[in-house]
Write a protein that holds these residues in place. Sequence first.
Motif, short mmCIF file in Angstrom:
data_model
loop_
_atom_site.label_atom_id
_atom_site.label_comp_id
_atom_site.label_asym_id
_atom_site.label_seq_id
_atom_site.Cartn_x
_atom_site.Cartn_y
_atom_site.Cartn_z
N THR A 114 41.77 42.63 38.21
CA THR A 114 41.28 41.29 37.91
C THR A 114 40.17 40.92 38.88
O THR A 114 39.69 41.75 39.65
N ILE A 115 39.77 39.66 38.83
CA ILE A 115 38.70 39.15 39.68
C ILE A 115 39.17 37.90 40.40
O ILE A 115 40.14 37.26 40.00
N ALA A 116 38.47 37.56 41.48
CA ALA A 116 38.75 36.32 42.20
C ALA A 116 38.18 35.14 41.43
O ALA A 116 37.21 35.27 40.67
N GLU A 117 38.77 33.99 41.62
CA GLU A 117 38.29 32.78 40.96
C GLU A 117 36.82 32.53 41.26
O GLU A 117 36.04 32.13 40.38
N ALA A 118 36.42 32.80 42.51
CA ALA A 118 35.03 32.55 42.90
C ALA A 118 34.04 33.45 42.17
O ALA A 118 32.84 33.15 42.13
N ASP A 119 34.53 34.56 41.59
CA ASP A 119 33.65 35.52 40.92
C ASP A 119 33.60 35.32 39.41
O ASP A 119 32.90 36.07 38.71
N ARG A 120 34.33 34.35 38.87
CA ARG A 120 34.43 34.22 37.41
C ARG A 120 33.07 33.96 36.76
O ARG A 120 32.73 34.56 35.74
N ASP A 121 32.30 33.06 37.35
CA ASP A 121 31.01 32.73 36.73
C ASP A 121 30.08 33.94 36.73
O ASP A 121 29.41 34.23 35.71
N ALA A 122 30.01 34.64 37.86
CA ALA A 122 29.14 35.81 37.95
C ALA A 122 29.62 36.91 37.01
O ALA A 122 28.81 37.59 36.35
N PHE A 123 30.93 37.10 36.91
CA PHE A 123 31.50 38.10 36.02
C PHE A 123 31.19 37.75 34.57
O PHE A 123 30.79 38.62 33.78
N THR A 124 31.37 36.48 34.21
CA THR A 124 31.11 36.04 32.84
C THR A 124 29.66 36.28 32.46
O THR A 124 29.36 36.77 31.35
N ALA A 125 28.75 35.96 33.36
CA ALA A 125 27.33 36.16 33.09
C ALA A 125 26.99 37.63 32.94
O ALA A 125 26.22 38.03 32.05
N ALA A 126 27.57 38.47 33.81
CA ALA A 126 27.28 39.90 33.75
C ALA A 126 27.87 40.54 32.50
O ALA A 126 27.31 41.50 31.95
N ALA A 127 29.00 40.01 32.02
CA ALA A 127 29.67 40.59 30.85
C ALA A 127 29.06 40.13 29.54
O ALA A 127 29.22 40.80 28.51
N ALA A 128 28.35 39.00 29.54
CA ALA A 128 27.85 38.39 28.30
C ALA A 128 27.02 39.35 27.44
O ALA A 128 27.20 39.38 26.21
N PRO A 129 26.11 40.15 27.98
CA PRO A 129 25.31 41.04 27.12
C PRO A 129 26.14 42.11 26.41
O PRO A 129 25.66 42.72 25.45
N PHE A 130 27.38 42.34 26.88
CA PHE A 130 28.22 43.40 26.31
C PHE A 130 29.27 42.84 25.34
O PHE A 130 30.07 43.61 24.79
N ALA A 131 29.26 41.54 25.13
CA ALA A 131 30.28 40.91 24.29
C ALA A 131 30.27 41.48 22.88
O ALA A 131 29.23 41.57 22.23
N GLY A 132 31.45 41.89 22.40
CA GLY A 132 31.59 42.40 21.04
C GLY A 132 31.18 43.84 20.84
O GLY A 132 31.32 44.37 19.73
N LEU B 274 35.88 44.40 39.68
CA LEU B 274 37.33 44.27 39.65
C LEU B 274 37.97 44.66 40.98
O LEU B 274 37.45 45.49 41.72
N SER B 275 39.12 44.07 41.23
CA SER B 275 40.01 44.51 42.29
C SER B 275 41.35 44.88 41.66
O SER B 275 41.76 44.28 40.66
N THR B 276 42.01 45.86 42.25
CA THR B 276 43.29 46.35 41.72
C THR B 276 44.43 45.96 42.65
O THR B 276 44.36 46.18 43.85
N TYR B 277 45.48 45.40 42.06
CA TYR B 277 46.71 45.14 42.81
C TYR B 277 47.80 46.05 42.28
O TYR B 277 48.05 46.10 41.07
N ASN B 278 48.47 46.77 43.16
CA ASN B 278 49.65 47.56 42.83
C ASN B 278 50.81 47.06 43.68
O ASN B 278 50.68 46.95 44.91
N SER B 279 51.91 46.75 43.05
CA SER B 279 53.08 46.29 43.79
C SER B 279 53.78 47.46 44.46
O SER B 279 53.48 48.62 44.19
N GLY B 280 54.73 47.13 45.33
CA GLY B 280 55.69 48.14 45.73
C GLY B 280 56.64 48.41 44.58
O GLY B 280 56.60 47.74 43.54
#
Length: 252
Positions: A224-242, A128-134
């Motif tokens: 959140t994550i960058a668009e380019a990282d969605r597939d890798a994030f999805t794969a890494a998260a799959a074993p933890f689903a539910g 994840l990356s964190t964005y905080n506004s002013g």
Amino acid sequence: MSTRSPALRRGSHPAVRAAALAASAALTLLLAGCAAASPTTTYTDASGEEVTVDWRDYPAHAGIDADAVLAAPVAEDVEARWEQIRVAVVDAIDAELDGALDAASWSERGEGGWNDQVGNGYGGESMLSTYNSGSWEAEIVLPREDWDRVIAAAGAELAEWGITGVGPEPTEVPEWLDFGDFFEGPEFVSVAVQDASLDADAHSGALERGWLVSGISLFYGIQTIAEADRDAFTAAAAPFAGLERPEPTSSD
């Protein structure tokens, strides 16, 4: 409300942030002194195989559901989205106050920015990356009975943007300050209304530090994550689903 990581600030007033930072520092010291091995969970998958996952490999954070991250805006869309939300919320507040606060009444204190969240709360790495506004602020003195109206008007507009969760009622907040937290998964907006002139110490402190004395402030954050990282994030998260996320075991 467990969807927010400790990396996200709660409340937009400097006094609230100072208290949060102090609490965070205490938590860091506590966890540093009693860091534990990363937890594991064993379950039987659909094929009948026994599976053991190590939460060190969880790609989000102990306080954030991976599915909520995938449902959230990607990093590339965040700043434009916040600008649109902010304009809409400002318009909603202005309408609630019968035109007392148009867009020109607001200014930004500090700058928004991104930070990578290195740890996942279990001793592993987060994607994840964190964005905080002013903090967007408008000076106005409002009667105390109008504060709830402002917060409710902002909340109603945020619901139109899919930010429908409402945080618990603030506790131990001084009489000169009130705020509401609104969230959806790892995305949140805090709306604060204040009048530091109602308290001598708060008033002198605000003047000394150049903080907003009386008015309204808006603050936005997301992990959140960058668009380019969605597939890798999805794969890494799959074993933890539910699976139910364990309590964090490290301070990152």
